[in-house]
Design an enzyme around this catalytic site. Sequence first.
Site, PDB file in Angstrom:
ATOM      1  CG  PHE A 113      -0.553   0.461   2.545  1.00 24.57           C
ATOM      2  CD1 PHE A 113      -0.534   1.799   2.947  1.00 24.57           C
ATOM      3  CD2 PHE A 113       0.231  -0.366   3.341  1.00 24.57           C
ATOM      4  CE1 PHE A 113      -0.092   2.165   4.199  1.00 24.57           C
ATOM      5  CE2 PHE A 113       0.864  -0.127   4.386  1.00 24.57           C
ATOM      6  CZ  PHE A 113       0.599   1.409   4.960  1.00 24.57           C
ATOM      7  CE  LYS A 114       3.693   1.269   4.715  1.00 28.36           C
ATOM      8  NZ  LYS A 114       4.846   0.906   5.656  1.00 28.36           N
TER       9      LYS A 114
END
Length: 497
Positions: A113-114
């Site tokens: 998700f980063k």
Amino acid sequence: MAKEVLYSSTRGALGNIHASEAILKGLAGDGGLYVPDHIPHLERSLREIASLSYQETAYEVMKLFLTDYTEEELKYCISHAYDSKFDTEEIAPLTEADGAFYLELYHGLTIAFKDMALSILPYLMVTAAKKNNVKNEIVILTATSGDTGKAALAGFADVPGTKIIVFYPKHGVSPIQEKQMVTQKGANTCVIGIEGNFDDAQTGVKKIFTDPDLAKEMDSKGFQFSSANSINIGRLVPQIVYYVYSYAKLLKEGRIADGDSINVVVPTGNFGNILAAYYAKNMGVPISKLICASNSNKVLFDFFKTGEYDRNRDFVLTASPSMDILISSNLERLIYHISGDNSAKDAEFMEKLSKDGKYEITDEMREKLTDFFGGYASEEETFETIKNLFDKTGYLIDTHTAVASCVYNKYVKETGDKTVSVIASTASPYKFTRSVINALGIPEEGKDDFELADKLSEVSKVEIPEAVTSIRTADVLHKKVVDKTEMEKAVRNFLSL
């Protein structure tokens, strides 16, 4: 015209600054985090937003927070961030499985998700440097528990006017996470393992950041620090987007009616991802409960239960390493908000945390936390959740998402609340192949993580992502490992100071 949003430190020693300056600085000079002077309300209705693409939604949200960026600048950053780097046009698809909606935030370059925020941060930062006539080279200094590091490296590699240094716990990331980082190309990149855990890495980075003598020396050599960690407001703002987008998507698909509330479940370590959901709620997205899911390092679970934050406990290495954190940096922003934006009070709590390793909030502050529900999953429960969901639906999730899924199931059981829920799915199962294979009960002895990826693909019928196949035979370019006490020395060496 929307009111300008200015930023100040949670600890209050500094005046208000523009968004672009806050993004450039990363961490405030007094050790605090930058917070907006107000949380702006969405200008368009969620019904209208439902017809927009991810990129258009990003503009609607980000323009309200980054008010000193022009429309042209912001649209340039967004269009260059959310493009073919993602393997789906939707950028963040929603998948229904066993009664909940999984918001898949892992379709970017590094399958975690980063990427959602770190694909855009380099553009926001380079634009900010131009806006503020910065002549220095920006040195991104980051601590990672596994995912931020690679996503930041991928974002900043060979970006002119920048260098990036990433510290990670040598024995605290998955083999694939480590291989992703140490094979990173780019003349401006530096990856260093430390003998210590993530909290040691993060504490070391904060110390280097707030050293005035080092800052002076760097300035004289044409460098200045900034951060790609979720302490940077330029990381947090893009994360708000996907919560707005997921609500609008549920609306568009007729899964909810306009105005219906949803719950959001987030596997939580540093508290940035769930804080973004809190900001989305305060912007006008009807989010009822913010369900904060912890692994065995359940410092946040205990905090929501008792009002005391206490990091004086054993640090547990788990199968969800990105959440193996005892100092949740972003919680400081929430503490600041629930204290009535009182920086003196926040500074006092943070001083206690630094000195005694704990602090306790007031009853009045606790009353402002009723939107949050804390839960945790043991290792055993995490593995069971992966297996049960896969056996039941054929849908495969990673260990971090499984922590959230398990906590969600516990929450429903405990409360009977059947509100439509979005679970943040924060990494591809291929990032943690050994743990996922283990959970499915498939023998894994004697096989490396890449052979296990082949096996996982065979079982799940899900193609191995490019992020994994591309590092399979890649050369290791970063071999340095230092003690946690030698981090500053390593930074000096890389910058030839």
